[in-house]
Enzyme design. Structure first.
Site, PDB file in Angstrom:
ATOM      1  N   SER A  33    -138.151 -32.233 147.882  1.00  0.00           N
ATOM      2  CA  SER A  33    -138.441 -32.056 146.451  1.00  0.00           C
ATOM      3  C   SER A  33    -137.736 -33.099 145.596  1.00  0.00           C
ATOM      4  CB  SER A  33    -137.974 -30.682 145.980  1.00  0.00           C
ATOM      5  OG  SER A  33    -138.802 -29.693 146.478  1.00  0.00           O
ATOM      6  N   GLN A  91    -132.430 -31.042 153.792  1.00  0.00           N
ATOM      7  CA  GLN A  91    -133.800 -31.517 153.684  1.00  0.00           C
ATOM      8  C   GLN A  91    -134.028 -32.130 152.315  1.00  0.00           C
ATOM      9  OE1 GLN A  91    -136.556 -29.775 151.684  1.00  0.00           O
ATOM     10  NE2 GLN A  91    -137.897 -29.008 153.293  1.00  0.00           N
ATOM     11  N   GLY A  92    -134.541 -33.344 152.277  1.00  0.00           N
ATOM     12  CA  GLY A  92    -134.810 -34.013 151.010  1.00  0.00           C
ATOM     13  C   GLY A  92    -136.297 -34.232 150.798  1.00  0.00           C
ATOM     14  N   GLU A 134    -141.266 -24.754 161.533  1.00  0.00           N
ATOM     15  CA  GLU A 134    -140.554 -23.706 160.826  1.00  0.00           C
ATOM     16  C   GLU A 134    -141.281 -22.380 160.967  1.00  0.00           C
ATOM     17  OE1 GLU A 134    -140.945 -23.338 156.844  1.00  0.00           O
ATOM     18  OE2 GLU A 134    -139.063 -22.260 156.540  1.00  0.00           O
ATOM     19  N   SER A 157    -130.441 -27.662 149.853  1.00  0.00           N
ATOM     20  CA  SER A 157    -129.454 -26.680 150.313  1.00  0.00           C
ATOM     21  C   SER A 157    -128.451 -27.374 151.206  1.00  0.00           C
ATOM     22  CB  SER A 157    -130.130 -25.565 151.114  1.00  0.00           C
ATOM     23  OG  SER A 157    -131.137 -24.979 150.345  1.00  0.00           O
TER      24      SER A 157
END
Lengths: 409, 373
Positions: A140, A137-138, A257, A172
């Protein structure tokens, strides 16, 4: 939630399925592979851990206990969600390892099933489930940690491609992933709100111009990377929704989520810290020749934590009881991240005080208490008090949205 | 860990919560609270009568004694709202005295007193002595056989609303066992009660000298029953206090938020400053935790084992939350906070009072350690 054409199981059918799942996890769960297993998908540090968890997820999927309720034509099991819930319960009951492909099956998958094209579903879903295609996941960025809406990574349309420039951080599995869900800025027109210029992409990682650099964590381990995008060109078909829909879609993934909207693939991506295990450590540890549990000061502290842990558990039940949250219905949901993560940080820090001189040991030394579990848990606890909006930002959120205090810093 | 409380609610509880929320708000505005602080009696007898008429004193009294036959779980939301609005009166005292009778009274004692209490007769407990010990088994006051009854001696403290009660239930030693004894107010000479100066000016409390008071043989509870009643009353008090304290915590946070939203300094509404915003949020988080414990204690109260753990956790959490919130409330009101006019001190004093009676947070944690480990 009901799914067209999928029958809710009878009690007997569910019982039988559940018994099979329990038996399967009993037989197949490996507790101690000979190295430390990550407690969360954010803590995958070594190849050994990565390979193990990837194989494990694939094995669970092939046995039918992951994605059991996702549509059959995309690789799921086509069953009612009750089946998957039973399978996930069996995983928990046997303390099975985590599912590694969290962003794939927890975020991107539900998004694709919800708003993706037929082609996208065919292309991506199965690889998420069997962990063939790892996702990251991009969201931040280095300059905008907690201020997600201010993302600056640029995506500029050029024919049927987008050209990306900028950087993402705290990704991550970023160095092992095949795809990334990416929040990028497609416009920064004056006058638009900062959110209006954001767009959401399915981004292939294996293209020229994308480089990753592992971040060594405070624990000494790895797990996150920083991603650098330098004139990286990705297919325009990866744009989800339209340009400018990015914020809305990113918020949608957060809902998936939390399990609010759709039926999830199943499994879990984080293991809960064994908070009650701390009592056991206190029982085993000596202080001045006596068990820590006999030391009045430590006892008192420990009870304070037990009261706090119990409060978190009760809060989780109470928030679903409307008559008991009439005054400020959003209070418990909005404070939950803040309260829980801070409690775990304090509790794990406290656990080190039990250990006497042995608190000086760390992971890797045979003399370390519980192989350094508590030290690692304490240091890693900051990932939750910082990631996903720091506790300080969380306090602003509660103060402004629940207590009605004015914005301003 | 064993014996942890669970959470839930009854329909009656929710209904009473709604009624109590508007009743206490309407009947106990701050001007009234402040006026009653100056009043000798300390509460409004008309409102007491209304409370009796609403049946709130009968809630946890069994049906065979003309009560409603519900439980203390249903009294909790009332107590919470009374705490929130600092509604003055002998409600807690009377409810606890009734609970002592329910748990330890003989059939005769119960039939004589519970119907009266259920309809509004004031009663109270006299358990504390000069050592201020929260272990209510440590008693020095005495009952000695005399004529056909007993002569009492010793001194009891923190006998709330004693002046206006009809019944005082006191603990005394008799044949080296603690006994509860029923004393009719009419048998107490005027000089035997001394009004105490107490931290919480919204309440009334008295010291009671037992010397010279005698009771007849039927006024003493059986030894085993006395023990059971004391244990029950100890927990019941802590349950109700956790509710009063949660209500007070909510009020003091709201009171402070009003100030933070309106007061300006250095050109800004002070609620913009994180130095104030974050600690008030911490206070709020602690309040919500305490309130979850309160509901859990109410829900689990009747369960053997569980009830005690849940109740002591609730009192400990409420004390911590209330004391901190009210302490910060004084500070955050600046110079005004240092004045008697600022309501923050009312809540701070109320928190100290409640912590001082039946055990503060640290005492509850000590008890919990023995229950949990």
């Amino acid at each position: 939630m009901a799914i067209a054409g999928v029958a809710k199981p009878t009690e007997a059918e569910l019982k039988e399925y559940s018994a099979e799942a329990q038996a399967w996890f009993k037989e197949n769960t490996v507790r101690d592979p000979g190295f430390m297993l990550p407690l969360t998908f954010m803590e995958v540090s070594t190849d050994q851990q990565f390979d193990f968890l990837r194989e494990w997820q694939c094995k669970v999927y092939e046995a039918g206990y992951l994605g059991a309720s996702w549509p059959k034509k995309y690789g799921g099991g086509g069953l009612h969600p009750d089946y998957q819930r039973a399978a996930t319960r069996a995983m928990k009951d046997h303390d099975a390892p985590i599912m590694i492909n969290a962003i794939g099956i927890g975020w991107a998958g539900p998004l694709l099933l919800d708003i993706g094209s037929e082609e996208q579903k065919q292309k991506y879903i199965k690889g998420m489930l069997n962990a063939e295609d790892i996702w990251c996941q991009g969201f931040s960025e280095p300059e905008h940690g907690s201020d997600l809406g201010n993302a600056q990574l640029k995506a500029v349309r050029d024919g049927d491609e987008y050209v990306l420039n900028g950087s993402k951080i705290w990704t991550s599995l970023g160095d092992r992933a095949k795809y990334m869900i990416l929040l990028a800025r497609t416009s920064n027109n004056e006058g638009d709100s900062k959110y209006a210029g954001l767009s959401f992409f399915l981004n292939p990682m294996n293209v020229p111009g994308i480089e990753t650099r592992p971040i060594k964590k405070l624990t000494g381990e790895y797990g996150f990377v920083q991603c650098f995008f330098t004139d990286a060109r990705i297919p325009a078909e990866g744009l989800m929704g339209g340009e400018g829909d990015g914020w809305k879609i990113a918020m949608k993934t957060l809902e998936y989520e939390r399990g609010a909207k759709v039926n999830l693939a199943g499994g879990y991506f984080l293991k809960e810290l064994d908070v009650m295990g701390i009592v056991d450590v206190a029982r085993r540890s000596l202080r001045g020749g006596r068990p820590v549990l006999d030391d009045p000061v430590m006892r008192d502290q420990l009870v304070e934590y037990m009261i706090d842990i119990q409060a978190q558990n009760l809060n989780n039940y109470r928030r679903r009881m409307p008559p008991l949250v009439q005054d400020r219905p959003m209070g418990l949901p909005l404070m939950s991240k803040l309260a829980r993560t801070e409690m775990i940080r304090e509790l794990t820090e406290f656990s080190l005080q039990f250990q006497g001189a042995k608190a000086g040991y760390y992971v890797g030394d045979n003399n370390a208490v519980d192989d350094g579990y508590w030290h690692r848990a304490y240091l890693n606890s900051f990932s939750a008090t910082i990631g996903g909006g720091t506790s300080q930002v969380q306090k602003n959120i509660v103060a402004e949205h629940v207590l009605g205090l004015p914005k301003g810093r | 860990m064993k014996n942890l409380g669970t959470i839930g609610f009854s329909e009656e509880q929710v209904e009473l919560m709604d009624v109590a929320t508007s009743f206490c708000r309407d009947k106990s505005p701050m001007e009234k609270v402040r006026a009653l602080m100056e009043d000798a009696r300390g509460y409004d007898p008309d409102i007491w009568q209304e409370i009796a008429d609403l049946g709130w004193l009968a809630i946890a009294v069994p049906e065979q004694h003309e009560g409603v036959g519900l439980s203390l779980a249903e009294v909790v939301p009332i107590m919470e709202q009374m705490g929130r609005h600092l509604l003055a009166g002998p409600f807690m005292a009377t409810t606890l005295a009734a609970q002592a009778l329910v748990a330890g009274g003989s059939e005769t004692q119960k039939s004589a007193w519970l119907p009266q209490i259920a309809s509004g007769t004031i009663a109270t407990l006299a358990l504390t002595e000069k050592e201020g010990d929260w272990n209510f088994n440590n008693v020095t006051a005495k009952a000695e056989a005399s004529g056909g009854g007993y002569a009492l001696s010793g001194t009891k403290q923190f006998v709330t609303y004693a002046e206006d009660t009809k019944l005082i239930i006191a603990s005394v030693m008799l044949d080296s066992a603690v006994r509860l004894v029923l004393i009719e107010r009419s048998t107490i000479a005027d000089g035997a009660l001394r009004r105490e100066a107490i931290i919480d000016e919204t309440k009334r409390s008295f010291e009671l000298t037992l010397d010279g008071i005698s009771v007849d043989a039927g006024a003493v509870m059986d030894a085993d029953m006395s023990k059971a009643a004391l244990a029950h009353v100890d927990l019941a008090a802590n349950l109700l206090q956790s509710a009063e304290m949660c209500g007070g915590t909510q009020a003091v946070i709201d009171y402070t938020l009003d100030y933070l939203r309106t007061r300006k300094q250095f050109g800004k509404v002070i609620g913009e400053y994180q130095a104030l915003k974050h600690p008030i949020t911490d206070a709020y988080v602690a309040y919500e935790k305490a309130r979850s414990h309160m509901f859990s204690a109410a829900h689990s109260f009747a369960d053997q084992g569980r009830g005690e753990v849940a109740t002591r956790m609730a009192k400990a959490a409420a004390d911590k939350a209330y004391s901190h919130a009210a302490d910060r409330a004084i500070q955050f009101h600046g110079g005004f906070g240092f004045t008697h006019d600022c309501d923050a001190q009312l809540y701070r004093r109320n928190a100290i009072w409640n912590a001082s009676q039946f055990g503060d947070a640290a005492w509850q944690r000590m008890k919990l350690a023995d229950l949990l480990f």
